[in-house]
Design an enzyme around this catalytic site. Structure first.
Site, PDB file in Angstrom:
ATOM      1  N   HIS A  99      -1.771   4.285   4.291  1.00 43.80           N
ATOM      2  CA  HIS A  99      -0.667   3.595   4.966  1.00 43.80           C
ATOM      3  C   HIS A  99       0.617   4.014   4.244  1.00 43.80           C
ATOM      4  O   HIS A  99       0.601   4.267   3.032  1.00 43.80           O
ATOM      5  CB  HIS A  99      -0.720   2.078   4.798  1.00 43.80           C
ATOM      6  CG  HIS A  99      -1.976   1.368   5.201  1.00 43.80           C
ATOM      7  ND1 HIS A  99      -3.093   1.322   4.422  1.00 43.80           N
ATOM      8  CD2 HIS A  99      -2.241   0.611   6.299  1.00 43.80           C
ATOM      9  CE1 HIS A  99      -4.018   0.581   5.022  1.00 43.80           C
ATOM     10  NE2 HIS A  99      -3.529   0.144   6.162  1.00 43.80           N
ATOM     11  N   ASP A 102       1.171   2.195   0.972  1.00 42.09           N
ATOM     12  CA  ASP A 102       0.303   2.532  -0.171  1.00 42.09           C
ATOM     13  C   ASP A 102       0.934   3.590  -1.046  1.00 42.09           C
ATOM     14  O   ASP A 102       0.639   3.674  -2.234  1.00 42.09           O
ATOM     15  CB  ASP A 102      -1.035   3.153   0.278  1.00 42.09           C
ATOM     16  CG  ASP A 102      -1.761   2.355   1.319  1.00 42.09           C
ATOM     17  OD1 ASP A 102      -1.604   1.129   1.338  1.00 42.09           O
ATOM     18  OD2 ASP A 102      -2.495   2.979   2.120  1.00 42.09           O
TER      19      ASP A 102
HETATM   20  C1  XUL Z   1      -8.122  -4.277   7.156  1.00 42.34           C
HETATM   21  C2  XUL Z   1      -8.432  -2.856   7.379  1.00 42.34           C
HETATM   22  C3  XUL Z   1      -7.313  -1.912   7.208  1.00 42.34           C
HETATM   23  C4  XUL Z   1      -7.312  -0.787   8.188  1.00 42.34           C
HETATM   24  C5  XUL Z   1      -6.094   0.093   8.130  1.00 42.34           C
HETATM   25  O1  XUL Z   1      -9.208  -5.128   7.297  1.00 42.34           O
HETATM   26  O2  XUL Z   1      -9.553  -2.513   7.638  1.00 42.34           O
HETATM   27  O3  XUL Z   1      -7.366  -1.434   5.906  1.00 42.34           O
HETATM   28  O4  XUL Z   1      -8.424   0.013   8.001  1.00 42.34           O
HETATM   29  O5  XUL Z   1      -4.918  -0.606   8.289  1.00 42.34           O
END
Ligand code: XUL
Ligand code: CO
Length: 433
Positions: A99, A102
């Site tokens: 993300h 991150d």
């Molecule tokens: C949250 C989750 C996230 C997604 C990406 O439960 O799984 O980490 O994978 O936003």
């Protein structure tokens, strides 16, 4: 180079009899199964957020992990990237996922966030070039910052919708620039806490419109990867709009996007929705929207999203069986959306968690391939439905209630119940493990 993983060797395949903790027993990346190497079947990815950004907190206490890159400067972000790519190489994972939040420090404006992200993207590009590690998918974190507390696309405030749309664009740009093979949308706060303050009709329409804009932008920019939605029934919101695969499919149909968007299915999210992982995978396959998986393991008692590393081979075999029945991954892969337990403080814990997860996936996939190659399960299933492959069976579906009633009368049809043979099939599955 950091010295975070100092002394930890690159992990190699040493076979099932090895007693070296730092070795694969089942994951031989070059082993060919059903005409493809395990590396190409599994397409492993490490998740940046759990391994490098998560501090080890829980609702009762904060940070337990002590990482030299924790901090909010660009220098810290670069050190984090150095350590991340060191781990990717130690493990031999071909992919990673991230993300925006991150990988870059939070700025004090959208413009600053974008500059920070672009700078790290260039840093990643050089590291990807040097190591050969690729991007499985990128995504935007539209759930951690307090501005998103009432949702991103579904927010009652149009300014939050705008901020979210602009952030998604920058993350799609970053993903495209890094050659990402998919772009993921998990609607962390696209849901609600109480109907007392919620206009569900508006919120769903806003989410649908945002997704249409994402798909339009994908085509405009010429992104060749897949757009993936990751369903989850609850947590953080009490009621998520993208509850499970079937719910999301209805949503895609409503907004005319069923040919444009596929699913990123997570083990833990399936469990939270009251399904098995294989149910969600099979549903996506049947609906033609299977994309990728977030591999982890949810606690069966707790009721919240525990994101543990996977280690239950019998369950994973059934999951990969559905992946193989779907034809395997194309743009998708196996992303470890899994985090250490908060007492697992050491660098080696992070490596060994992935080693165990990768080995369990490989063992599961090999068992699944053996089940499929043997064909006994498929022929038992085919036999159960054989009546539908006859002329009379096919004619039935093209008939109508009057004609069918006349036929039941004329032929005195009186169905004889037959065993579903569940235990026999369960015993059969255990033979491949
Ligand atoms: C949250 C989750 C996230 C997604 C990406 O439960 O799984 O980490 O994978 O936003
Ligand atoms: Co996930």
């Amino acid at each position: 180079m950091t010295d975070f993983f100092k002394g930890i060797p690159a992990i190699t395949y040493q076979g099932p009899d090895s007693d070296n903790d730092f070795a694969f027993r089942h994951y031989n990346p070059d082993e060919v199964v059903m005409g493809k190497t395990l590396k190409d079947h599994l397409r492993f990815a490490a998740a940046y957020w759990h391994s490098f950004a998560w501090p080890g907190g829980d609702p009762f206490g904060g940070q337990t992990f002590d990482r030299p890159w924790f901090g909010d400067s660009m220098d810290a972000a670069r050190m984090k990237a150095d350590a991340a790519f060191e781990m990717f190489q130690i493990l031999g994972v071909p992919y990673f996922c991230f993300h925006d939040a991150d990988v870059r420090p939070e700025g004090n404006s959208f413009a600053q966030n974008t500059r920070n992200l672009e700078e790290i993207v260039d840093y990643f590009a050089a590291k990807m070039e040097a190591t050969g590690v690729k991007l499985l998918w990128g995504t935007a974190n539209l759930f951690s910052h307090r501005r998103f507390m009432a949702g991103a696309a579904t927010n009652p405030d149009p300014d939050v919708f705008a901020f979210s749309a602009a952030t998604i664009k920058t993350c799609m740009d970053a993903t495209m620039k890094l050659g990402g093979e998919n772009y993921v949308l998990w609607g962390g706060r696209e849901g609600y806490e109480t109907l007392l303050n919620t206009d569900m009709g508006r919120e769903r329409a806003q989410a649908g419109r945002m997704l249409q804009m994402v798909v339009d932008y994908k085509h405009k920019m010429g992104f060749k990867g897949a757009i993936l939605i990751e369903p989850k029934p609850q947590e953080p919101t009490k009621h998520q709009y993208d509850y499970d695969v079937a719910t999301v499919y209805g949503f895609l149909k409503e907004f005319g996007l069923e040919g444009e968007v596929k699913m990123n299915i997570e083990q833990g999210h399936a469990i939270l929705a009251g399904h098995s992982f294989e149910h969600e995978l099979a549903m996506a396959r049947e609906l033609g929207i299977f994309g990728s998986i977030d591999m982890n393991r949810n606690d069966y008692q707790s009721g919240w999203d525990t994101d543990q590393f996977p280690n239950n081979v019998p369950e994973m075999a059934l999951a990969y069986y559905e992946v193989l029945r779907a034809g395997g991954f194309t743009t998708g892969g196996t992303n470890f959306d899994a985090k250490l337990r908060r007492q697992s403080l050491d660098a080696e814990d992070l490596i060994l968690a992935h080693v165990g997860g990768m080995d369990a996936c490989a063992a599961g996939l090999k068992a699944a391939a053996a089940m499929l190659a043997d064909g006994k399960l498929e022929s038992a299933r085919d036999a159960r439905y054989a009546g539908w492959d006859t002329e009379a069976g096919r004619a039935l579906l093209a008939s109508d209630l009057d004609a069918i009633t006349a036929k039941v009368m004329a032929q005195a049809i009186n169905p004889a119940p037959r065993s579903g043979r569940q235990e026999r099939l369960e015993n059969l599955v255990n033979r491949y493990l």
